[in-house]
Every structure is written in C-alpha cells, then in structure tokens.
Design a protein around this motif. Structure first.
Motif, mmCIF file in Angstrom:
data_model
loop_
_atom_site.group_PDB
_atom_site.id
_atom_site.type_symbol
_atom_site.label_atom_id
_atom_site.label_comp_id
_atom_site.label_asym_id
_atom_site.label_seq_id
_atom_site.Cartn_x
_atom_site.Cartn_y
_atom_site.Cartn_z
ATOM 1 N N UNK A 32 1.174 -1.223 -0.311
ATOM 2 C CA UNK A 32 -0.144 -0.133 0.115
ATOM 3 C C UNK A 32 1.463 1.284 -0.016
ATOM 4 N N UNK A 33 0.717 2.153 -0.840
ATOM 5 C CA UNK A 33 1.452 3.586 -1.243
ATOM 6 C C UNK A 33 0.958 4.745 -0.750
ATOM 7 N N UNK A 111 2.752 -4.727 3.750
ATOM 8 C CA UNK A 111 3.388 -3.656 3.775
ATOM 9 C C UNK A 111 2.712 -1.847 3.461
ATOM 10 N N UNK A 112 2.904 -1.045 3.875
ATOM 11 C CA UNK A 112 2.834 0.423 3.894
ATOM 12 C C UNK A 112 3.870 1.133 3.604
ATOM 13 N N UNK A 161 7.642 1.513 5.775
ATOM 14 C CA UNK A 161 9.337 2.191 4.883
ATOM 15 C C UNK A 161 8.847 3.753 4.726
ATOM 16 N N UNK A 162 9.519 4.414 5.489
ATOM 17 C CA UNK A 162 9.207 6.092 4.854
ATOM 18 C C UNK A 162 10.083 7.024 4.253
ATOM 19 N N UNK A 177 12.677 3.659 -3.568
ATOM 20 C CA UNK A 177 11.498 2.528 -3.957
ATOM 21 C C UNK A 177 12.304 1.016 -4.092
ATOM 22 N N UNK A 178 12.985 0.657 -4.431
ATOM 23 C CA UNK A 178 13.900 -0.624 -5.490
ATOM 24 C C UNK A 178 13.978 -1.375 -4.195
ATOM 25 N N UNK A 179 14.720 -0.342 -3.320
ATOM 26 C CA UNK A 179 15.867 -0.501 -1.828
ATOM 27 C C UNK A 179 14.578 -1.394 -0.928
#
Length: 312
Positions: A32-33, A111-112, A161-162, A177-179
């Motif tokens: 979820x983004x 994941x958010x 993740x932020x 983003x890939x990380x």
C-alpha cells in the motif's frame, strides 16, 4: 466511517499473525503506497510497474479488500500487487485505517510505504506544475498541505518504510523505492538487447547505439555463403576471422562498460545496441551474436534479436 467489507483470504496466501509483518521476499505481496501529495507517489508507482508489480493508482480505500482477492500464489495469478491510496479519494480515504486493521485481522500481510517531503519543497513542486493541492479548496497551498499532514499523521506512524523525497531527484527516488520493496539483483540489472539489422531497411528507431559493420567484407559475394546467415558456423567463422573483426568486438565491449554503468546510475534499465550491415543477414548477425557473448561473459543480461533475418 463506514465498516469495510468482510475479507476472504485468497487461496494460496499464508495467514499471518496480526503482530507479524509480511515477509519482504514472500509471494504474493501486497504493498500500500500513500503519503503527501507531491512527494512522488506517481513516480513510485511507475518504478513498481517497471519491476513487474500490478499497480492500481488512486484506489478508494474500501476497494483494497476486493483488490486483495485478486492475489494468487498460482502461476497465472497476481503475485505483486501495489495500490496507491491517498487523499485524492476524499471521503473514501478516511476509511484507510479501518481497512488496514481489517486486513491484519484477516491474516493478510501487507506493507505500507509512505512518501514525504518538506513543506517548502511540496509548495515548489505544486507551483512548478501549476496545479492546486487536492485539499487546497481555494486557499493557499500551505493550507492544503497542513490539512493533509494532520490527516496522515496516524498513517505515517504505521508505515513499514518512509521515503523522504525532499532532496531526491527522480533517479534517486527510483533507487529508494527498489530498496524499500526489496528488489532483487535481477531488478537492478541493465537489460541489453543486441539487435542486428540491415541499413537498407532503415535504422531501428529504438536504438541507443548504432554500430556499422559494413567495414567488414561481405559474405554475400561468396557463393558458398550467400544462402547462409550469420548464425551459421561457416559465415560466423568467416566474418569473425576477417582482419579487425575480433578486435572491434573486444574494444567495443570494453568501451561500453562506462556507458552501461552510467545508464544504471541514471536509472536507465533497458538499452538497445543495434548492429547493422547492408541487408541484416550475414555480418550484422554474426557480430551481434559475438557482442552478446562478450557482454554475457562480463555478467550482463543480454538478449539477441535479428530484425531483418529472413527478409528477401
């Protein structure tokens, strides 16, 4: 707030304890983004699409449950699913917390990912594109940003993740983003297509590099080789045995190394190397195969395409 619809965990998705985060590398995955408007959600979604995620942008929060039902561990199902949920959903966005809780209670891991940036940078970005903030409503941009921060404060605390995009350019954001999603080594590789072609049929429009191998003698004028192609051993041996052929392949591949490394640094993931001769049947085919082999020996991911092979 409305109650989210009941959730049925799709077959093949392992149930997780409510306190257990979704495993990073497990499949299927639900991401979820969300985050601040102007912080780069659209760019993040594009990066995920390039990584073969199924991406839905501007999804009402209540539809997350139905979207999760598309996921499947089977070979024909959706394995990587990303949904962009944000304040553009207006009153529907208010249910996001309830929906996320319902997903956890149903044992469906997710994941958010939250994207953020400083107020000053967000103002600059909105002014640059000359568009209002979604919550501006005729007021100042800063007023819309302040309302959005208040609305998202609880969501940000839940994020796995932020990413702060204040100082990031589009390439930096793509790497972050890939990380964040745990992209594997394959995702970080440059995909190279070595394409043979005939100049008489035109230069490929998508070529990043064009190589002209008409400096080599043409096997077409040798009767025994005319009906063969550069994929046949007699033609291949003839072409690569010509003076300068092997030297050209070796030095060209060596010269490409800093170029290919630069592509990766600039977040370019695909490159086409076009190799041309007169008709695209003999010299270009043999040299393209040799270049591909040399690049593979250096650990590059390469496919070979012969555009004009078989044309009369």
């Amino acid at each position: 707030m409305t109650e989210p619809p009941p959730i049925t965990v799709p077959a093949g998705i392992p149930a997780l304890e409510a306190s257990t985060p979704a495993p990073v590398a497990a499949l299927p995955e639900l991401l979820v983004i969300t985050g601040m408007s102007g912080a780069g959600r659209t760019r993040a979604a594009a990066v995920l699409e390039d990584l073969d995620w199924y991406v839905v942008d501007n999804l009402p929060a209540q539809l997350l449950t139905q979207l999760a039902g598309m996921m499947s561990a089977g070979p024909g199902g959706v394995h990587k699913l990303a949904a962009v949920v944000d304040v553009r959903g207006r009153e529907f966005f208010a249910d996001l917390v309830n929906v996320l809780d319902a997903l956890r209670e149903a044992g469906l891991g997710y994941r958010l990912l939250f994207l953020d940036a400083s107020d000053a940078v967000l103002v600059q970005r909105f002014e640059a594109v000359r568009r209002p903030h979604p919550l501006q409503a005729g007021r100042r941009i800063l007023d819309g940003i302040a309302d959005e921060r208040a609305l998202l404060s609880g969501i940000r605390e839940r994020a796995d993740a932020v990413i702060d995009t204040t100082t990031l350019n589009v390439h930096d954001l793509a790497r972050e983003v890939r990380l964040a999603v745990g992209g594997g080594d394959d995702d970080d590789d440059l995909k190279i297509n070595v394409l043979s072609f005939g100049f008489k049929y035109g230069i490929p429009l998508d070529a990043d590099h064009v190589v002209d191998v008409r400096f080599l003698a043409n096997p077409y004028w040798i009767t025994e080789l005319r009906h063969l192609t550069g994929r046949d051993e007699p033609v291949r041996d003839y072409v690569l045995g010509l003076p300068g052929a092997r030297l050209f392949v070796d030095r060209y591949v060596e010269a490409l190394e800093p170029v290919l490394a630069g592509y990766l640094h600039e977040d370019k993931r695909y490159a086409t190397l076009a190799v041309g001769c007169t008709g695209g049947k003999h010299r270009s085919v043999a040299v393209a195969e040799a270049l591909a082999g040399a690049l593979r020996e250096r650990g590059r991911r390469v496919v070979v395409t012969h555009r004009d092979l078989g044309r009369e």
